[in-house]
Design a protein around this motif. Structure first.
Motif, PDB file in Angstrom:
ATOM      1  N   TYR A  57      78.286  15.467  31.890  1.00 32.02           N
ATOM      2  CA  TYR A  57      76.847  15.195  31.807  1.00 32.02           C
ATOM      3  C   TYR A  57      76.560  14.159  30.710  1.00 32.02           C
ATOM      4  O   TYR A  57      75.793  13.218  30.888  1.00 32.02           O
ATOM      5  N   GLU A  60      78.226  10.654  31.711  1.00 26.38           N
ATOM      6  CA  GLU A  60      77.541   9.948  32.798  1.00 26.38           C
ATOM      7  C   GLU A  60      76.121   9.541  32.432  1.00 26.38           C
ATOM      8  O   GLU A  60      75.436   8.883  33.203  1.00 26.38           O
ATOM      9  N   CYS A  62      73.418  11.404  32.098  1.00 27.69           N
ATOM     10  CA  CYS A  62      72.347  12.097  32.830  1.00 27.69           C
ATOM     11  C   CYS A  62      71.108  12.226  31.935  1.00 27.69           C
ATOM     12  O   CYS A  62      69.971  12.236  32.418  1.00 27.69           O
ATOM     13  N   VAL A 127      66.775  24.391  35.261  1.00 26.05           N
ATOM     14  CA  VAL A 127      67.232  24.116  36.628  1.00 26.05           C
ATOM     15  C   VAL A 127      68.280  25.134  37.111  1.00 26.05           C
ATOM     16  O   VAL A 127      68.447  25.329  38.304  1.00 26.05           O
ATOM     17  N   LYS A 130      67.986  27.385  40.299  1.00 30.54           N
ATOM     18  CA  LYS A 130      66.921  26.893  41.186  1.00 30.54           C
ATOM     19  C   LYS A 130      67.480  26.561  42.573  1.00 30.54           C
ATOM     20  O   LYS A 130      66.845  26.844  43.583  1.00 30.54           O
ATOM     21  N   MET A 152      67.595   8.483  41.936  1.00 26.50           N
ATOM     22  CA  MET A 152      68.771   8.887  41.146  1.00 26.50           C
ATOM     23  C   MET A 152      70.021   8.239  41.738  1.00 26.50           C
ATOM     24  O   MET A 152      70.179   8.202  42.951  1.00 26.50           O
ATOM     25  N   TYR A 155      76.625   9.733  42.445  1.00 26.33           N
ATOM     26  CA  TYR A 155      77.800   9.798  41.568  1.00 26.33           C
ATOM     27  C   TYR A 155      79.054   9.923  42.411  1.00 26.33           C
ATOM     28  O   TYR A 155      79.777  10.921  42.348  1.00 26.33           O
TER      29      TYR A 155
END
Ligand code: HEC
Length: 214
Positions: A57, A60, A62, A127, A130, A152, A155
Motif C-alpha cells: 500500500y 504503490e 495508494c 473499508v 465493506k 483509479m 494495478y
C-alpha cells in the motif's frame, strides 16, 4: 517592555522563553494525552500478511489518493458507514449504521500511520469488511469492472499473466480488510439497533472477518 527592545540579551532570553512555552503547550502537553498510546478495545497488531500488504500500500502510493481518517462530521460518518442495503444483505435489518469517527487508539500499531491528506478516492479508514475479497481483487485488477467510470489506476503488476493475484495482491487485500476493524463498529452498531428494536441478540455476535490466503 522597552527593556526587551533595547537590551539584546533580554530580548534573546524573552524569545527563547516564548518559544519554549509554545513548544510545551502545542507539543509536550498533547503528547501526554494517554489516548494516543492506548489501543482501542478491539485493536490488535497486524499479522505478517497484513503488514506485507501495508508495505505494498505504501509502495504503490495508494495514500496519494486515499485518506485513512473519518472526521467527526455527519457527512463522513454517514458516507463511510453501512447503508440500508448493506445492513440488510449482511445482517437482515434495514438501518443506517454510521461509521465512528477515527480515534487515536486505532492507530497505535501504525508505523508510519497513513492518514493521508488527499481524497481523490474515498476514505479507506472503515473499508475493512465493506466488500468481500473477490471484489477487492477484481477492483485492483480493473477498477472499472467494479466501479464504472472509476479513475483509479489498474494495478496489473500485482497479477500474473493469467490474471491471478500475486502474493502481494493477496497481502494488500488482507490489509484493506483489516482497516477500521480496531473498532467492531459494524457488529456493535447492528447489535445496538437490534436491541433498540427489541430483537433478541444471539449470545455471541458473529464476526465477519475474512482472512485472505490463510
Ligand atoms: C489516482 C488516485 C487513486 C490511487 C492512486 C488509488 N486509488 Fe483507490 N480509488 C480511487 C477512486 C477515484 C476510487 C472511487 C472509484 C472506485 O471505486 O474505483 C477508489 C476506490 C477505492 C476503493 C473502494 C472504496 C470504497 O469505499 O468503495 C478501494 C478499496 C481502493 N480504492 C483501494 C486502493 C488501493 C489499495 C490503492 C493502491 C494500490 C489505490 N486505491 C490507489 C482513486 C485512487
Amino acid at each position: 517592555m522597552k527593556i526587551v527592545e533595547t537590551k539584546v540579551v533580554v530580548l534573546v532570553i524573552f524569545v527563547v522563553l516564548l518559544a519554549l512555552l509554545g513548544t510545551y503547550f502545542t507539543m509536550i502537553v498533547p503528547l501526554m494525552d494517554e489516548s494516543l498510546y492506548t489501543p482501542t478495545k478491539d485493536a490488535r497488531p497486524y499479522t505478517k500478511l497484513e503488514l506485507k500488504g501495508k508495505q505494498v500500500y505504501q509502495r504503490e502510493g495508494c495514500w496519494y489518493c486515499h485518506t485513512q481518517q473519518v472526521r467527526n462530521l455527519l457527512v463522513e460518518t454517514k458516507r463511510y458507514g453501512m447503508g440500508e442495503e448493506e445492513t440488510f444483505k449482511r445482517f437482515g435489518i434495514r438501518a443506517l449504521v454510521q461509521a465512528p469517527p477515527s480515534q487515536p487508539g486505532e492507530y497505535v500499531y501504525d508505523k508510519p500511520h497513513l492518514l493521508g491528506t488527499r481524497r481523490t478516492g474515498p476514505d479507506l479508514a472503515r473499508v475493512g469488511g465493506k466488500y468481500d475479497n473477490s471484489w477487492h481483487i477484481n477492483h485492483l485488477r480493473d477498477p472499472r469492472s467494479t466501479s464504472p467510470g472509476s479513475i483509479m489506476p489498474a494495478y496489473t503488476w500485482l497479477f500474473d499473466k493469467n490474471g491471478r493475484p500475486t502474493e502481494e495482491a493477496i497481502a494488500l487485500v488482507a490489509y484493506l480488510q483489516k482497516l477500521g476493524t480496531n473498532i467492531k463498529w459494524r457488529e456493535e452498531g447492528v447489535a445496538l439497533i437490534k436491541k433498540m428494536q427489541g430483537v433478541p441478540s444471539p449470545e455471541e455476535t458473529t464476526t465477519q472477518t475474512q482472512e485472505v490466503g490463510e
